[in-house]
Design a protein around this motif. Sequence first.
Motif, PDB file in Angstrom:
ATOM      1  N   ILE A   1       0.848  -1.199   0.000  1.00 26.88           N
ATOM      2  CA  ILE A   1       0.000   0.000   0.000  1.00 26.88           C
ATOM      3  C   ILE A   1       0.881   1.246   0.000  1.00 26.88           C
TER       4      ILE A   1
ATOM      5  N   VAL B   1      -7.893  -1.181   3.515  1.00 30.49           N
ATOM      6  CA  VAL B   1      -7.118  -2.196   2.801  1.00 30.49           C
ATOM      7  C   VAL B   1      -6.228  -2.958   3.780  1.00 30.49           C
TER       8      VAL B   1
ATOM      9  N   ILE C   1      -8.310  -5.553   5.692  1.00 28.14           N
ATOM     10  CA  ILE C   1      -8.657  -6.701   4.847  1.00 28.14           C
ATOM     11  C   ILE C   1      -7.428  -7.578   4.612  1.00 28.14           C
ATOM     12  N   ARG C   2      -6.298  -6.935   4.394  1.00 29.09           N
ATOM     13  CA  ARG C   2      -5.084  -7.727   4.129  1.00 29.09           C
ATOM     14  C   ARG C   2      -4.673  -8.536   5.351  1.00 29.09           C
TER      15      ARG C   2
ATOM     16  N   LYS D   1      -6.651  -9.589   7.682  1.00 29.77           N
ATOM     17  CA  LYS D   1      -7.639 -10.656   7.784  1.00 29.77           C
ATOM     18  C   LYS D   1      -7.266 -11.802   6.840  1.00 29.77           C
ATOM     19  N   SER D   2      -6.914 -11.429   5.634  1.00 28.60           N
ATOM     20  CA  SER D   2      -6.534 -12.416   4.633  1.00 28.60           C
ATOM     21  C   SER D   2      -5.295 -13.204   5.083  1.00 28.60           C
ATOM     22  N   GLU D   3      -4.328 -12.492   5.659  1.00 26.99           N
ATOM     23  CA  GLU D   3      -3.112 -13.156   6.140  1.00 26.99           C
ATOM     24  C   GLU D   3      -3.436 -14.139   7.260  1.00 26.99           C
TER      25      GLU D   3
ATOM     26  N   ILE E   1      -6.235 -15.756   7.691  1.00 24.72           N
ATOM     27  CA  ILE E   1      -6.852 -16.944   7.099  1.00 24.72           C
ATOM     28  C   ILE E   1      -5.780 -17.818   6.454  1.00 24.72           C
ATOM     29  N   GLU E   2      -4.815 -17.163   5.808  1.00 23.93           N
ATOM     30  CA  GLU E   2      -3.746 -17.928   5.179  1.00 23.93           C
ATOM     31  C   GLU E   2      -2.976 -18.741   6.215  1.00 23.93           C
TER      32      GLU E   2
ATOM     33  N   LYS F   1      -4.147 -19.909   8.963  1.00 19.06           N
ATOM     34  CA  LYS F   1      -5.017 -21.019   9.335  1.00 19.06           C
ATOM     35  C   LYS F   1      -4.964 -22.110   8.266  1.00 19.06           C
ATOM     36  N   LEU F   2      -4.989 -21.683   6.998  1.00 23.49           N
ATOM     37  CA  LEU F   2      -4.940 -22.631   5.881  1.00 23.49           C
ATOM     38  C   LEU F   2      -3.662 -23.461   5.929  1.00 23.49           C
TER      39      LEU F   2
END
Lengths: 228, 68, 243
Positions: C98, C218, C221-222, C224-226, C228-229, C231-232
């Motif tokens: 960003i 942004v 959201i990023r 949050k996405s990290e 989840i990653e 966790k994945l």
Amino acid sequence: MKAFLNIVTRDLHLSLRQRSDIIMAVLFFILTATLFPFGLGPEPNLLARIAPGIIWVTALLSVLLSLERLFLADYEDGSLEQLVLSRASLESAVLAKVLAHWLTTGLPLMAAAPLIALLFNMDSDAFLILIIAMALGTPSLSLIGAIAATLTLGARRGGVLIPLLVLPLYIPTLIFGVGAIDAAMNSLEAGAVLANAKPQLFFLGAIFLVSLLIAPLAGAAALRQAME
Amino acid sequence: MDQLTTFFSMGSYGAYVWPAYLLTAAVMLSLLLTTLQRLRRNQAELAQLESLRAVEDQQELQKKAVRS
Amino acid sequence: MSVFHRFANPNRFLKLTNTVLPWVSGLTAISLLAGLYMAFFTSPADYQQGESVRIMYVHVPAAWMAMFVYSSIAFASICALIWRHPLADLAAKASAPIGAGFTFLALATGALWGKPMWGAWWVWDARLTSVLILFFLYLGHMALMNAFEDQERGNRAAAVLAIVGFINVPIIKFSVDWWNTLHQPASVMRMDGPSIDPSMLWPLLVMGVAFKLFYLVVLLIRIKSELIEAKLRKYRRALVDNA
């Protein structure tokens, strides 16, 4: 202190045994500098005016060439790991490596700089300032370079990464290094050379002190990370 | 209509003003969209893995029930 | 420190993010629209620069963000290195693109403003030059972060670099200013900050707020996405272990 001297002497021994590294840096310095008259034409006044910039830029690039090897050999043969495990002060170990690097890179460059100044028809009154500026500036180059060298240990494309990390941080040294010599060349009386270049030399010294403070800390932190 | 053309010409600076704003919009939008896209992809994958796990858990439970 | 650590728990952070995000997104949209409206309709043309002054309303906030995001990365890096705060690494990692984007925007819109004002796309003006160096610092930071097999190590190395870079920013700024006053370019546009007219200051400030909110959206959201990653990765490892 003893460990410090051990590292310095060992590194000096190693690089003196393979003299090619030291010679390469100086040779690169001189060769790239002599390219500029071919690119810009042999006009003596022009060359004299741009000599400080060319000396500093090429010196910076020569230091850059040698940075990747600064810690890589020790990293690969495991002696860095021993160092981290031995609970010796990593900060002083980084300083020792930097000192050895400067003695084998910065110092030879400093010795070769007047030769290039001569080739570029630089005013001989400014030679003293050139030497002092190099003496104050090149240690900062080794110190800042050591941070990048330790951070990129074990990285993919480490050799390409180092210039990207280091060049922005070299800009202040470049500016004041060139500025000092410029000021010396612009002073009208021979006696006022030192007085004219004083502020620039002062800032070069300040940058050196700041680098001296940051580099061991950052370098040691990076070494610990590399060994985890 | 005339008003609109004068507005878009930006006092003859339109060729600089509009690209500046368009570029800003493009960079900010692409930042947002790539971020959202990655989030969606991750969320979808997570949902898939979690449903897979739920199925497995259920099978385990059924096996246990049959055995007992 | 307690408020700070309360959000170290990823689940609590996710919950908070999910409730906050719609509001912040709405505010971002409103302030952006308001800022754009003010920039184009309520603010006057400059008596010297004409309508081209409207570029300022994206250029200056982008330049503010370039520095603000870099400071945030440095702050997050300090938290990551000293307190090992689990979200700090993610925040630094999520901020870098960003910040680089805004820095690029500051440079590009600066060039678009410079062409009609200075007659050149690029002049070695002190501010432009400092921002260019800042852009290089961002590139180095992102390259180092992604240069390792082990993401953890990349994050940590990038954190050290960000702190070293941050300490150097004032030194670089000072040296570039000094260098620039010595080699003063022929024509310099004066843009004194505080003396700016309120009719121009307001749109500038609103756009500044809008850009900051956009960064926050942004960023959240990023992160949050990290999360989840992460966790994945854990799930995938578990699946491999089971099989």
